[in-house]
Design a protein around this motif. Structure first.
Motif, PDB file in Angstrom:
ATOM      1  N   ALA A 397       0.911  -1.302  -0.084  1.00 43.83           N
ATOM      2  CA  ALA A 397      -0.081  -0.079  -0.042  1.00 43.83           C
ATOM      3  C   ALA A 397       0.951   1.212   0.098  1.00 43.83           C
ATOM      4  O   ALA A 397       0.668   2.423  -0.641  1.00 43.83           O
ATOM      5  CB  ALA A 397      -0.896   0.021   1.220  1.00 43.83           C
ATOM      6  N   GLN A 398       2.098   1.144   0.550  1.00 41.78           N
ATOM      7  CA  GLN A 398       2.918   2.541   0.755  1.00 41.78           C
ATOM      8  C   GLN A 398       3.591   2.632  -0.682  1.00 41.78           C
ATOM      9  O   GLN A 398       3.757   3.710  -1.114  1.00 41.78           O
ATOM     10  CB  GLN A 398       3.710   2.251   1.901  1.00 41.78           C
ATOM     11  N   THR A 399       4.292   1.723  -0.958  1.00 44.14           N
ATOM     12  CA  THR A 399       5.253   1.794  -2.243  1.00 44.14           C
ATOM     13  C   THR A 399       4.561   1.430  -3.613  1.00 44.14           C
ATOM     14  O   THR A 399       5.005   1.953  -4.623  1.00 44.14           O
ATOM     15  CB  THR A 399       6.339   0.663  -2.289  1.00 44.14           C
ATOM     16  N   ARG A 400       3.229   1.182  -3.525  1.00 49.27           N
ATOM     17  CA  ARG A 400       2.393   0.898  -4.865  1.00 49.27           C
ATOM     18  C   ARG A 400       2.764   0.034  -5.737  1.00 49.27           C
ATOM     19  O   ARG A 400       2.733  -0.092  -6.952  1.00 49.27           O
ATOM     20  CB  ARG A 400       1.793   2.093  -5.434  1.00 49.27           C
ATOM     21  N   HIS A 417       2.355 -13.749 -16.872  1.00 48.76           N
ATOM     22  CA  HIS A 417       3.639 -12.862 -17.270  1.00 48.76           C
ATOM     23  C   HIS A 417       3.268 -11.461 -17.089  1.00 48.76           C
ATOM     24  O   HIS A 417       4.297 -10.711 -17.106  1.00 48.76           O
ATOM     25  CB  HIS A 417       4.095 -13.616 -18.694  1.00 48.76           C
ATOM     26  N   GLY A 418       2.023 -10.902 -17.309  1.00 48.38           N
ATOM     27  CA  GLY A 418       1.972  -9.809 -17.493  1.00 48.38           C
ATOM     28  C   GLY A 418       2.341  -9.071 -15.969  1.00 48.38           C
ATOM     29  O   GLY A 418       2.810  -7.851 -16.039  1.00 48.38           O
ATOM     30  N   ILE A 419       1.812  -9.678 -14.994  1.00 51.18           N
ATOM     31  CA  ILE A 419       2.159  -9.212 -13.781  1.00 51.18           C
ATOM     32  C   ILE A 419       3.746  -9.493 -13.348  1.00 51.18           C
ATOM     33  O   ILE A 419       4.382  -8.569 -12.662  1.00 51.18           O
ATOM     34  CB  ILE A 419       1.282  -9.870 -12.696  1.00 51.18           C
ATOM     35  N   LEU A 420       4.286 -10.509 -13.979  1.00 55.04           N
ATOM     36  CA  LEU A 420       5.507 -10.753 -13.555  1.00 55.04           C
ATOM     37  C   LEU A 420       6.330  -9.782 -14.221  1.00 55.04           C
ATOM     38  O   LEU A 420       7.514  -9.221 -13.594  1.00 55.04           O
ATOM     39  CB  LEU A 420       6.119 -12.265 -13.993  1.00 55.04           C
ATOM     40  N   ASP A 421       5.983  -9.310 -15.486  1.00 58.27           N
ATOM     41  CA  ASP A 421       6.821  -8.206 -16.216  1.00 58.27           C
ATOM     42  C   ASP A 421       6.704  -7.128 -15.416  1.00 58.27           C
ATOM     43  O   ASP A 421       7.790  -6.110 -15.382  1.00 58.27           O
ATOM     44  CB  ASP A 421       6.377  -7.876 -17.757  1.00 58.27           C
ATOM     45  N   MET A 422       5.612  -6.590 -14.956  1.00 55.18           N
ATOM     46  CA  MET A 422       5.419  -5.370 -14.298  1.00 55.18           C
ATOM     47  C   MET A 422       6.334  -5.445 -12.805  1.00 55.18           C
ATOM     48  O   MET A 422       6.786  -4.184 -12.478  1.00 55.18           O
ATOM     49  CB  MET A 422       4.033  -5.138 -13.750  1.00 55.18           C
ATOM     50  N   ASP A 426       9.569  -3.087 -11.996  1.00 59.10           N
ATOM     51  CA  ASP A 426       9.478  -1.989 -10.616  1.00 59.10           C
ATOM     52  C   ASP A 426       8.477  -1.118 -11.061  1.00 59.10           C
ATOM     53  O   ASP A 426       8.736   0.006 -10.332  1.00 59.10           O
ATOM     54  CB  ASP A 426      11.026  -1.669 -10.126  1.00 59.10           C
ATOM     55  N   ALA A 427       7.142  -1.177 -11.664  1.00 52.08           N
ATOM     56  CA  ALA A 427       6.418  -0.170 -11.789  1.00 52.08           C
ATOM     57  C   ALA A 427       5.230  -0.075 -10.967  1.00 52.08           C
ATOM     58  O   ALA A 427       5.005  -1.078 -10.077  1.00 52.08           O
ATOM     59  CB  ALA A 427       5.775  -0.637 -13.330  1.00 52.08           C
ATOM     60  N   ASP A 428       4.957   1.140 -10.838  1.00 55.46           N
ATOM     61  CA  ASP A 428       3.735   1.598  -9.930  1.00 55.46           C
ATOM     62  C   ASP A 428       2.474   0.902 -10.500  1.00 55.46           C
ATOM     63  O   ASP A 428       2.340   0.511 -11.660  1.00 55.46           O
ATOM     64  CB  ASP A 428       3.485   2.998 -10.069  1.00 55.46           C
TER      65      ASP A 428
END
Length: 459
Positions: A397-400, A417-422, A426-428
């Motif tokens: 919740a803090q770093t998003r 893999h869409g989530i793994l790539d994000m 290190d994307a918000d």
């Protein structure tokens, strides 16, 4: 003694690719393989088992033909000999590809035989000694067979032996309710065998969240698989009609199967490498100790793949090669601790997983955001009439930043893999929330899932 710039022990996922990079850099390489080129994945793991999973899915879908308005006049029959042949062909083609590549590689000498250390910079194969300043161990692993009462009195199968079956077992008893065991349990049930899973713990795949374990149990039981949990005192004895498996300490409950598959984990192939002669340290389970860059305690010796205990997957083994090659040849500073772990369970529907489970995230003490959505609300799943399971995302919740995710459902092994790539980028979380995915897909629900993130205490 013949000398080389580098010696690689084992032709699994890491070894051949590393040989390719080293020889391309002008290094002379000796690659030693004692049995089958390609390692576990090609020969007894991913490739043959997923070929069997595909055959089992075809049988399952054929039986469901009427659900889709497709009528099959003749009964569905299983040709196990043909199924085995198909899986064996997949393996043979891949194995030959790896072997031919290595044997045709310039500056690479392939020796087939059992390599053992004769010293920190030397190995011995069939009485011949070879030396190199750099040695890379890629020895892999094998099925673990625990000491259970009566185990030495029966003929049992492992993930290797079961691939040789060309006849359908009447009743397959699977010992172990984790990834390997569950995949074989479902595929053989779909082939037509009676199947019982025997698990010592209170639930299947204990590393996952409780609701995922429960959902998987329900999926398997819906197909007619019996799941026996809390079997703390498992024992074996021969019976007139097969193998009797004891399920409790009082020996009052048992199941009799025609075949038993032992699927209770893996162990590294390190006990016969002569590691003591090189001074290479191992842990209590036999895994080679390595640092963050996969180097052992002995200068000039590295351990890659299943034998180092840093990941028991084909993709982590290959990533081990990438780490070592980047650091040695490209001036990099890559570390295995930077790796975000992702993996899949290939039952149907599959489970795609990355990062922390919800349980792990809650134990970290961070303020969490969690979102869960049933596959019954995913249009693609509804259209395919494959709505079992759910998807979940956990974020800080803090770093998003996303901490982990699970997709138990059709296409989950790909959509994850869409989530793994994000996570690797290190994307918000808003970056993924405002993506515009393709419709109709399973992945298109991920931005919606992100948009529904709420504090964990409101779940």
């Amino acid at each position: 003694m013949k000398t080389f710039d580098a010696i690689i022990i084992g032709a699994g996922q890491a070894g051949p690719s590393l040989a390719g990079r080293l020889t391309a850099a002008g290094k002379t390489v000796l690659l030693a393989e004692r049995k089958l080129f390609g390692g576990t994945c090609v020969n007894t793991g991913c490739m043959p088992t997923k070929a069997l999973v595909a055959s089992a899915y075809a049988a399952h879908l054929a039986r469901r033909g009427s659900d889709f308005g497709v009528t099959i006049d003749s009964p569905i029959r299983i040709d196990m000999a043909r199924i085995r042949e198909r899986a064996a062909t997949v393996t043979q083609n891949a194995r030959s590809g790896v072997e031919n590549w290595l044997k045709g590689m310039e500056r690479c000498t392939v020796v087939e035989g059992h390599a053992r250390f004769a010293g920190p910079n030397e190995i011995e194969i069939d009485g011949e000694r070879y030396g190199a300043p750099n040695i890379f161990i890629n020895a892999g692993g094998r099925a673990n067979i625990p000491d259970m009462p009566g185990i030495d009195q029966i003929d049992y199968l492992t993930n290797r032996g079961i691939l040789e079956l060309d006849r359908l077992p009447e009743h397959l008893v699977v010992i172990g309710g984790s990834y390997i065991g569950l995949e074989f349990a479902q595929m053989y049930r779909r082939f037509g065998a009676e199947v019982t899973i025997v698990e010592k713990g209170p639930r299947l795949i204990s590393r996952e969240d409780e609701d995922i374990s429960e959902a998987i149990r329900q999926i398997l039981e819906k197909e007619g698989i019996r799941c026996v949990l809390n079997a703390e005192c498992i024992s074996f004895r021969k019976a007139d009609n097969g193998i009797e498996v004891g399920l409790d300490c009082d020996e009052t409950s048992n199941v009799v199967g025609t075949h038993v598959l032992m699927a209770v984990g893996r162990r590294p192939n390190t006990d016969d490498l002569g590691l003591d002669k090189a001074g290479v340290e191992t842990d209590a389970r036999g895994y080679i100790k390595v640092d963050d860059r996969l180097a052992t305690n002995v200068p000039g010796i590295w351990a890659l793949g299943d034998c180092n205990g840093r990941g028991a997957f084909t993709h982590t083994s290959y990533n081990d090669y990438e780490i070592v090659a980047a650091n040695l040849l490209d001036g990099g500073d890559r570390r295995h601790s930077d790796r975000i772990m992702g993996y899949a369970l290939y039952i149907d529907p599959p489970l795609g997983r990355v990062g922390m489970s919800e349980n792990e995230a809650r134990k970290s003490g961070r303020p969490l955001l969690v979102s869960t959505r049933p596959m019954s609300r995913v249009g693609r799943a509804v259209e395919k009439d494959e709505t079992q399971g759910f998807m979940r995302v956990i974020a800080d919740a803090q770093t998003r930043r996303i901490l982990g995710a699970a997709i138990l459902g059709t296409g989950g092994d790909e959509a994850i893999h869409g989530i793994l790539d994000m996570m690797n980028a290190d994307a918000d979380i808003s970056t993924l929330q405002w993506a515009v995915p393709i419709h109709p897909t399973v992945s298109e629900l991920i931005p919606t899932l992100i948009g529904d993130l709420k504090p964990a205490d409101r779940q």
